[in-house]
Design a protein around this motif. Structure first.
Motif, PDB file in Angstrom:
ATOM      1  N   LYS A 194       0.966  -1.484  -0.417  1.00  0.00           N
ATOM      2  CA  LYS A 194       0.027  -0.175   0.396  1.00  0.00           C
ATOM      3  C   LYS A 194       1.045   1.368  -0.402  1.00  0.00           C
ATOM      4  O   LYS A 194       0.496   1.900  -0.116  1.00  0.00           O
ATOM      5  N   ALA A 195       2.102   1.260   0.623  1.00  0.00           N
ATOM      6  CA  ALA A 195       2.835   2.437   0.948  1.00  0.00           C
ATOM      7  C   ALA A 195       4.272   1.983  -0.171  1.00  0.00           C
ATOM      8  O   ALA A 195       4.852   3.422  -0.386  1.00  0.00           O
ATOM      9  N   TYR A 196       4.197   0.942  -0.890  1.00  0.00           N
ATOM     10  CA  TYR A 196       5.425   1.276  -1.966  1.00  0.00           C
ATOM     11  C   TYR A 196       5.520   2.196  -2.960  1.00  0.00           C
ATOM     12  O   TYR A 196       4.447   2.433  -3.367  1.00  0.00           O
ATOM     13  N   GLU A 197       6.661   2.995  -3.314  1.00  0.00           N
ATOM     14  CA  GLU A 197       6.913   3.634  -4.336  1.00  0.00           C
ATOM     15  C   GLU A 197       8.381   3.210  -4.903  1.00  0.00           C
ATOM     16  O   GLU A 197       9.198   3.667  -4.345  1.00  0.00           O
ATOM     17  N   GLY A 198       8.355   2.771  -5.962  1.00  0.00           N
ATOM     18  CA  GLY A 198       9.891   1.750  -6.966  1.00  0.00           C
ATOM     19  C   GLY A 198       8.838   1.528  -8.390  1.00  0.00           C
ATOM     20  O   GLY A 198       7.748   1.913  -8.542  1.00  0.00           O
ATOM     21  N   PRO A 199      10.315   1.133  -9.080  1.00  0.00           N
ATOM     22  CA  PRO A 199       9.544   0.086  -9.988  1.00  0.00           C
ATOM     23  C   PRO A 199       8.584  -0.931  -9.553  1.00  0.00           C
ATOM     24  O   PRO A 199       8.336  -1.398  -8.677  1.00  0.00           O
ATOM     25  N   SER A 200       7.430  -1.279 -10.999  1.00  0.00           N
ATOM     26  CA  SER A 200       6.275  -1.851  -9.976  1.00  0.00           C
ATOM     27  C   SER A 200       6.670  -3.604 -11.315  1.00  0.00           C
ATOM     28  O   SER A 200       5.460  -2.809 -12.203  1.00  0.00           O
ATOM     29  N   PRO A 201       7.365  -4.108 -11.299  1.00  0.00           N
ATOM     30  CA  PRO A 201       6.859  -5.352 -12.660  1.00  0.00           C
ATOM     31  C   PRO A 201       5.842  -6.204 -12.069  1.00  0.00           C
ATOM     32  O   PRO A 201       5.245  -6.433 -10.588  1.00  0.00           O
ATOM     33  N   GLU A 202       5.555  -7.056 -12.697  1.00  0.00           N
ATOM     34  CA  GLU A 202       4.390  -8.207 -11.980  1.00  0.00           C
ATOM     35  C   GLU A 202       5.402  -8.700 -11.548  1.00  0.00           C
ATOM     36  O   GLU A 202       5.934  -8.889 -11.409  1.00  0.00           O
ATOM     37  N   ILE A 203       3.733  -9.174 -10.319  1.00  0.00           N
ATOM     38  CA  ILE A 203       4.482 -10.232  -9.846  1.00  0.00           C
ATOM     39  C   ILE A 203       3.125 -11.096  -9.909  1.00  0.00           C
ATOM     40  O   ILE A 203       2.612 -11.986  -9.963  1.00  0.00           O
ATOM     41  N   LEU A 204       4.276 -12.087 -10.311  1.00  0.00           N
ATOM     42  CA  LEU A 204       3.493 -14.103 -10.427  1.00  0.00           C
ATOM     43  C   LEU A 204       4.244 -14.370  -9.012  1.00  0.00           C
ATOM     44  O   LEU A 204       4.684 -15.158  -8.050  1.00  0.00           O
ATOM     45  N   ILE A 205       2.240 -15.002  -8.727  1.00  0.00           N
ATOM     46  CA  ILE A 205       2.016 -16.235  -7.711  1.00  0.00           C
ATOM     47  C   ILE A 205       1.717 -17.432  -8.157  1.00  0.00           C
ATOM     48  O   ILE A 205       0.096 -17.052  -9.648  1.00  0.00           O
ATOM     49  N   HIS A 206       1.989 -18.106  -7.589  1.00  0.00           N
ATOM     50  CA  HIS A 206       1.240 -19.510  -7.955  1.00  0.00           C
ATOM     51  C   HIS A 206       0.566 -20.117  -6.973  1.00  0.00           C
ATOM     52  O   HIS A 206       1.748 -19.881  -5.655  1.00  0.00           O
ATOM     53  N   VAL A 207      -0.801 -20.689  -6.133  1.00  0.00           N
ATOM     54  CA  VAL A 207      -1.098 -21.153  -5.276  1.00  0.00           C
ATOM     55  C   VAL A 207      -2.318 -22.657  -5.593  1.00  0.00           C
ATOM     56  O   VAL A 207      -2.690 -22.890  -6.727  1.00  0.00           O
ATOM     57  N   GLY A 208      -1.650 -24.064  -5.364  1.00  0.00           N
ATOM     58  CA  GLY A 208      -2.394 -25.011  -5.259  1.00  0.00           C
ATOM     59  C   GLY A 208      -3.879 -24.887  -4.570  1.00  0.00           C
ATOM     60  O   GLY A 208      -4.130 -24.681  -4.025  1.00  0.00           O
ATOM     61  N   LYS A 209      -4.867 -24.838  -5.382  1.00  0.00           N
ATOM     62  CA  LYS A 209      -6.141 -25.306  -4.642  1.00  0.00           C
ATOM     63  C   LYS A 209      -6.321 -26.453  -3.756  1.00  0.00           C
ATOM     64  O   LYS A 209      -7.133 -26.088  -3.001  1.00  0.00           O
ATOM     65  N   ALA A 210      -4.981 -27.202  -4.204  1.00  0.00           N
ATOM     66  CA  ALA A 210      -5.556 -28.320  -3.042  1.00  0.00           C
ATOM     67  C   ALA A 210      -4.964 -28.328  -1.804  1.00  0.00           C
ATOM     68  O   ALA A 210      -4.634 -29.608  -1.125  1.00  0.00           O
ATOM     69  N   ASP A 211      -4.456 -27.285  -1.460  1.00  0.00           N
ATOM     70  CA  ASP A 211      -3.262 -26.895  -0.153  1.00  0.00           C
ATOM     71  C   ASP A 211      -4.016 -26.832   0.305  1.00  0.00           C
ATOM     72  O   ASP A 211      -4.677 -25.262   0.705  1.00  0.00           O
ATOM     73  N   PRO A 212      -4.037 -27.402   2.086  1.00  0.00           N
ATOM     74  CA  PRO A 212      -4.542 -27.090   3.255  1.00  0.00           C
ATOM     75  C   PRO A 212      -4.447 -26.195   3.762  1.00  0.00           C
ATOM     76  O   PRO A 212      -4.825 -25.506   4.482  1.00  0.00           O
ATOM     77  N   PHE A 213      -2.542 -25.892   3.588  1.00  0.00           N
ATOM     78  CA  PHE A 213      -2.855 -24.379   4.204  1.00  0.00           C
ATOM     79  C   PHE A 213      -3.527 -23.041   3.443  1.00  0.00           C
ATOM     80  O   PHE A 213      -4.071 -22.233   3.745  1.00  0.00           O
ATOM     81  N   TYR A 214      -4.034 -23.555   2.445  1.00  0.00           N
ATOM     82  CA  TYR A 214      -4.668 -22.099   1.510  1.00  0.00           C
ATOM     83  C   TYR A 214      -6.321 -21.950   2.023  1.00  0.00           C
ATOM     84  O   TYR A 214      -6.957 -21.852   2.405  1.00  0.00           O
TER      85      TYR A 214
END
Length: 291
Positions: A213-233
């Motif tokens: 929310k407070a970041y100021e700087g270059p803003s490349p795409e942030i790539l995230i993968h999450v498993g839908k069968a991940d119990p921690f998710y």
């Protein structure tokens, strides 16, 4: 020299070095693995970009080195991969080995401020400062000015947090199943409370959902993968990537936080290794190694 080479392993087309050194930040011996790609031997000074991979709870530098299959991707594009440990080891602090998700193997990539842990548990300064400085001194072909960061679970949180705290230091960031809003989940509450105390304004200094929310700087795409069968998710609600996406609205990252939910995949290295190639391509672009 800063590092002792404990073993050299030929793997794929490069070499994995298992290193150790005495850390001034943690006041302990630290281990780190470094993969040098096939381009390294013939490279000139500071010509090999670096990818920093932060591992998750309970892991050592060996887990990702053995199971994530970064090596063929590093050889393909020509970047080195650095695999730090996840905490100090053997600091001799009472209770540091009592729990799998706090203490040894769970440094949470913060600089502790609580009296019990502040001397040794300085993983933020270790990972983003001391380790890189010392590696650059010993391996002059590695370009630590051209570096990206990624990680898994606790390490995914550490990658996002470290990127957002250091505008312009890292060219790109990605994460596998990151703890995206640690202030709002059990793992984060336990570790932030134990290392940083009860003042939640101190927690916000490391929480990606606050930092973005407070970041100021270059803003490349942030790539995230999450498993839908991940119990921690889906069951334990430890990851909370939706909170990060929501927090990005109205910031330079709005529309740039790409969370890919993968059907059937869990939290394991079977999941990580299945998407390593996509993350490698993401970082290679920002490291100047591909179009």
């Amino acid at each position: 020299m800063s590092f002792t080479t404990d073993s050299t392993i030929y793997t794929f087309e490069g070499k994995l070095l298992k290193l150790s050194h005495e850390s001034t930040e943690t006041k302990t011996k630290m281990e780190v693995n470094v993969y040098l790609p096939k381009q390294y031997d013939s490279a000139s000074s500071k010509s090999i970009p670096v990818l920093l991979y932060l591992s998750g709870l309970t892991c050592t530098p060996n887990n990702a080195s053995e199971k994530a299959f970064w090596q063929p991707q590093a050889d393909k594009y020509g970047f080195a991969v650095v695999f730090p440990d996840t905490s100090p080891r053997g600091a001799g602090i009472e209770g540091e080995d009592d729990s799998w998700d706090f203490g040894s193997g769970a440094g949470f990539y913060v600089d502790a401020t609580t009296e019990k842990f502040k001397t040794n548990y300085r993983m933020y300064s270790y990972v983003h400062g001391e380790l890189q400085t010392k590696l650059a001194e010993q391996f002059d072909k590695l370009d630590f000015d051209t570096i990206s960061i990624t990680g898994h679970s606790m390490g995914g949180y550490g990658a996002l947090s470290g990127f957002l705290q250091n505008p312009s230091k890292y060219k790109s960031v990605s994460a596998f199943a990151p703890i995206s809003n640690p202030s709002k989940c059990q793992w984060g509450e336990k570790n932030f409370g134990g290392y940083l105390g009860d003042d939640k304004s101190q927690w916000a200094k490391y929480d990606p959902t606050d930092l973005i929310k407070a970041y100021e700087g270059p803003s490349p795409e942030i790539l995230i993968h999450v498993g839908k069968a991940d119990p921690f998710y889906y069951r334990d609600h430890q990851l909370l990537p939706e909170n990060l996406v929501e927090a990005s609205k109205g910031t330079p990252f709005e529309g740039k936080v790409s969370v890919n939910y993968e059907e059937g995949f869990d939290h394991s290295y079977y999941f990580i290794s299945s998407f390593t190639a996509q993350h490698a391509a993401h970082h290679a672009k920002y490291l100047g190694l591909s179009n």
